[in-house]
Design an enzyme around this catalytic site. Structure first.
Site, PDB file in Angstrom:
ATOM      1  N   ASN A  68      -5.008  67.653 105.270  1.00  0.00           N
ATOM      2  CA  ASN A  68      -3.998  67.243 104.300  1.00  0.00           C
ATOM      3  C   ASN A  68      -4.631  67.059 102.924  1.00  0.00           C
ATOM      4  OD1 ASN A  68      -5.206  64.990 105.612  1.00  0.00           O
ATOM      5  ND2 ASN A  68      -3.559  63.628 104.979  1.00  0.00           N
ATOM      6  N   GLU A  78      -3.511  65.382  99.344  1.00  0.00           N
ATOM      7  CA  GLU A  78      -2.509  64.566  98.652  1.00  0.00           C
ATOM      8  C   GLU A  78      -2.626  64.718  97.133  1.00  0.00           C
ATOM      9  OE1 GLU A  78      -2.937  60.628 100.342  1.00  0.00           O
ATOM     10  OE2 GLU A  78      -2.035  61.285 102.228  1.00  0.00           O
ATOM     11  N   CYS A 128       0.546  68.790 104.045  1.00  0.00           N
ATOM     12  CA  CYS A 128       0.047  68.388 105.363  1.00  0.00           C
ATOM     13  C   CYS A 128      -1.026  69.344 105.871  1.00  0.00           C
ATOM     14  CB  CYS A 128       1.192  68.374 106.379  1.00  0.00           C
ATOM     15  SG  CYS A 128       2.422  67.095 106.113  1.00  0.00           S
ATOM     16  N   GLU A 151      -1.239  70.768 108.765  1.00  0.00           N
ATOM     17  CA  GLU A 151      -0.690  71.905 109.513  1.00  0.00           C
ATOM     18  C   GLU A 151      -0.326  73.050 108.571  1.00  0.00           C
ATOM     19  OE1 GLU A 151       0.079  68.746 109.724  1.00  0.00           O
ATOM     20  OE2 GLU A 151       0.749  68.164 111.726  1.00  0.00           O
ATOM     21  N   CYS A 159       4.992  66.738 111.222  1.00  0.00           N
ATOM     22  CA  CYS A 159       6.236  66.286 110.586  1.00  0.00           C
ATOM     23  C   CYS A 159       7.290  67.391 110.676  1.00  0.00           C
ATOM     24  CB  CYS A 159       5.980  65.888 109.132  1.00  0.00           C
ATOM     25  SG  CYS A 159       5.829  67.289 108.003  1.00  0.00           S
ATOM     26  N   CYS A 167       6.673  70.614 108.583  1.00  0.00           N
ATOM     27  CA  CYS A 167       5.643  71.482 109.170  1.00  0.00           C
ATOM     28  C   CYS A 167       6.184  72.218 110.387  1.00  0.00           C
ATOM     29  CB  CYS A 167       4.407  70.675 109.540  1.00  0.00           C
ATOM     30  SG  CYS A 167       3.437  70.191 108.096  1.00  0.00           S
TER      31      CYS A 167
END
Ligand code: THU
Length: 132
Positions: A42, A44, A53, A55, A86, A89
Site C-alpha cells: 500500500n 498512502e 492498496c 492488492e 477491500c 480491490c
C-alpha cells in the site's frame, strides 16, 4: 502452486509499504499467467483518498510487467485474522481473474484462509454487463 513462495513475495513487498497515516502495512503478490510473480504494497498520500492498496499495486504491477491474468494471489498484513481485500480491490481483481481464481489471505502470525475471487465478490459487475 507454491503458496509459501507467493506469501513470502507479499511479505517482502509489505516491508516497503508507505503507510505513515494509517500505520497499517499491507503486502500482496500475484502469480500471473506468464509464470511471473508481481508484488505490491500500500502507498498512502497526505491527500488520504489518493492512497493505493497493496492488492491494486500488485495487479497494476502485473499489467505493467506484461502479465495478463491472475493465476493466484496472496495478501498479508498484521492483525488477529488473515486480511481480506477491500471492496474496491475486489472489483479490480475481478477484472483480471476468474471466479475460481484462488486468493490466500494471511496475517503475520501464520493464520491463512484460502478463498476464491468469486467468493470475495459474488455477482460482480463485468465488462459483459456494459451496453453494446
Ligand atoms: N489496505 C490495503 O492495502 N489492502 C487491504 O486489503 C485493506 C487496506 C490499506 C489501505 C490503507 O493504506 C491501509 O491499508 C489502511 O486502510
Amino acid at each position: 502452486m507454491d503458496w509459501n513462495e507467493l506469501i513470502a513475495a507479499a511479505c517482502m513487498s509489505r516491508i516497503h509499504a508507505y503507510a505513515p497515516y494509517s500505520g497499517f502495512a499491507v503486502g500482496a503478490a500475484v502469480l500471473a499467467d506468464n509464470g511471473q510473480l508481481y508484488a505490491g504494497c500500500n502507498v498512502e498520500n497526505a491527500s488520504y483518498g489518493l492512497g493505493n492498496c497493496a492488492e491494486r499495486t500488485a495487479v497494476f504491477n502485473m499489467v505493467a510487467g506484461g502479465g495478463k491474468r491472475i493465476a493466484a494471489m496472496a495478501v498479508i498484513a498484521s492483525g488477529d485474522r488473515a486480511v481480506a481485500p477491500c471492496g474496491a480491490c475486489r472489483q479490480v481483481l475481478t477484472e483480471f481473474a476468474d471466479a475460481d481464481t484462488p486468493v490466500m489471505l494471511a496475517n503475520l502470525t501464520g493464520q491463512t484462509k484460502l478463498v476464491t475471487i468469486g467468493e470475495l465478490l459474488p455477482y460482480a459487475f463485468e465488462k459483459g454487463d456494459l451496453p453494446s
